[in-house]
Scaffold this motif. Sequence first.
Motif, short mmCIF file in Angstrom:
data_model
loop_
_atom_site.label_atom_id
_atom_site.label_comp_id
_atom_site.label_asym_id
_atom_site.label_seq_id
_atom_site.Cartn_x
_atom_site.Cartn_y
_atom_site.Cartn_z
N MET A 1 33.09 80.21 118.26
CA MET A 1 33.33 80.65 116.56
C MET A 1 31.34 80.06 117.08
O MET A 1 30.47 79.36 117.57
N THR A 2 31.21 80.92 115.20
CA THR A 2 30.09 80.34 115.12
C THR A 2 29.50 80.41 113.85
O THR A 2 30.08 81.05 112.50
N PRO A 3 28.37 79.74 113.23
CA PRO A 3 27.70 78.78 114.52
C PRO A 3 28.18 78.18 115.14
O PRO A 3 28.90 77.26 114.18
N SER A 4 27.96 77.38 116.48
CA SER A 4 28.60 75.86 116.89
C SER A 4 27.82 74.63 116.42
O SER A 4 26.48 75.01 116.08
N VAL A 5 28.56 73.51 116.41
CA VAL A 5 28.28 72.41 116.25
C VAL A 5 26.58 72.72 116.71
O VAL A 5 25.62 71.94 116.16
N ARG A 6 26.02 72.66 118.12
CA ARG A 6 24.99 73.00 118.78
C ARG A 6 23.66 73.48 118.01
O ARG A 6 22.56 72.94 117.73
N GLU A 7 24.82 74.56 117.56
CA GLU A 7 23.10 75.26 116.63
C GLU A 7 23.09 75.58 115.25
O GLU A 7 21.77 74.37 114.86
N VAL A 8 24.47 74.57 114.80
CA VAL A 8 24.19 73.75 113.59
C VAL A 8 23.17 72.51 113.72
O VAL A 8 21.80 72.16 112.47
N LEU A 9 23.54 71.16 114.72
CA LEU A 9 22.37 70.01 114.52
C LEU A 9 21.00 70.69 114.01
O LEU A 9 20.25 69.98 114.31
N GLN A 10 20.80 71.56 115.46
CA GLN A 10 19.05 72.30 115.76
C GLN A 10 18.99 72.57 114.55
O GLN A 10 17.83 72.90 114.75
N GLY A 11 19.89 73.54 113.98
CA GLY A 11 19.18 73.97 112.75
C GLY A 11 18.35 73.23 112.00
O GLY A 11 17.72 73.08 111.39
N CYS A 12 20.08 71.71 111.63
CA CYS A 12 19.21 70.49 110.56
C CYS A 12 18.09 69.41 110.74
O CYS A 12 17.45 69.28 110.28
N THR A 13 17.60 69.65 112.58
CA THR A 13 16.69 69.32 112.91
C THR A 13 15.40 69.94 112.72
O THR A 13 14.56 68.79 111.74
N LEU A 14 15.32 71.39 113.16
CA LEU A 14 14.36 72.08 112.87
C LEU A 14 14.33 71.83 111.04
O LEU A 14 13.02 72.21 110.86
N ALA A 15 15.02 71.84 110.25
CA ALA A 15 15.09 71.51 108.74
C ALA A 15 14.30 70.47 108.20
O ALA A 15 13.13 70.12 107.66
N ILE A 16 14.35 69.32 109.02
CA ILE A 16 14.27 67.79 109.20
C ILE A 16 12.72 67.56 109.22
O ILE A 16 11.75 67.14 108.69
#
Lengths: 335, 144
Positions: free
Chosen positions: B1-16
């Motif tokens: 499924m998309t986005p995966s949890v890994r992708e979500v956490l990657q995005g959150c880290t980038l945003a922070i």
Amino acid sequence: MSGLADAIAAYLSRAWGEPVAVERLSRISGGASRETYKLDAVTSTGTRPLILRRDPPGSLIETDRRAEFLALKSFHGRVAAPEPLILEEQGAELERPFFVMRRIEGGAASSPFARDAYAPHEAKLAEAFFGTLGRIAAADPATLPIAELGALPSPGDCWRRELDYWAGVIDADELHPQPIVRAAIRWLRRNPPPPAQKLSVVHGDYRSGNFLHDGAGRIIAVLDWEMAHVGDPLEDLGWAMDPLWRHHDPDRVAGLTSKADAIAIWERASGLKVDPAAFRWWELFASVKGQAIWISSAKEYRDGGYREPILCFSGWYTARRQDEIIAERLAELAA
Amino acid sequence: MTPSVREVLQGCTLAIVTPPSADAGPEYAASRFGMVAMMLGLAATEAEHAAQAAAAENADMRAVFAGLAPAYDAALGGRLSAAAAETEASLDVPVLDEANARLRRLLIELHARIEDAGDAAANRAIVSLYGRMAQLRQMALPSG
């Protein structure tokens, strides 16, 4: 002043033929398909409060800024639509296409996922919200600036054109197979609606969360006209009533009122009638269109390097919720 | 499924960790961080349930395939039976998702065939499956 403020000042000075200073430039949340900024343009004659909407490098959906500008031009003065001022399709000093409209002060937009967002003014806002939509539906698009977009569709083709477009978005952007929305698309193709009772301007994203209200039951601005087009007026009504925008309240469409009351308000304002069979088609279509947007946002989230949280939310939570809604609709149709 | 949890956490880290642009006003920054906070809340729940949801959905699709396979010709019926007999190679979410994608593609093909045949009972079975699939993937916003 920032680089962007300098660029805007240079553009406005050239466009207006007088020196313009840009003050209080600030990016604000304004949807995922445009970068939205508020600013004050200061000239020798005074200060103009403005909103600038610029195409981002990647956007949630590919929208037509010219359509948005012409839609605002069509309805400013008829409903609470902001006044459009400048359309720049080449980008010029700002490097990406943008348009400028007059800023409306003092209102608030509510998240469609907030509970009881409009209490205690739901009834008054319901009248304003569905009444405004009815007035948009009542207008003759052939007489409005939006007619500059080109040939109008035939009433019998509105459904097919929209369904083809959004099914195509799903074909292009789907990252994981989506059997639920695929089933809905097949149902829509097998059970086409009757021709549109009239051609209307379709706002394209008319829903809770896309208007500013004054906190006392009055709508002061209808926003986000970027998907405006000419089509079947039931398209907007179906989208506005999608369960996604109900603020978690199953009994109040748009978080405002009952479905029957909303239809009655819209019918009074538009002078049109809601054919239940046709509307059933447009309700399911609304959910398909929604899912196409959320699928697209998931792809853009990945393609854009996971940088925009709003794309993540749309492609994740909203997509899952939309699947629930479509599954419920399909179950009703199969019963 | 998309986005995966890994992708979500990657995005959150980038945003922070990505500094806001010079033009980002306080409202924009607050909205963005509010969204990140909501994503983190959803990711926490999804991390706990994603494997179970994917495995349950795959098992449900296989059970439906097993029930309907005898009604179809050797080509489709054989593929349905083969898919129904599969077991999960791993409970890692990416592996489960790969199997899920294969099963979903087969489900799309099967449902289209059922519709073409006008088989109302089988159609109801598939639509009922859709309801269960959507429920399995349901997410609750942290506020509600």
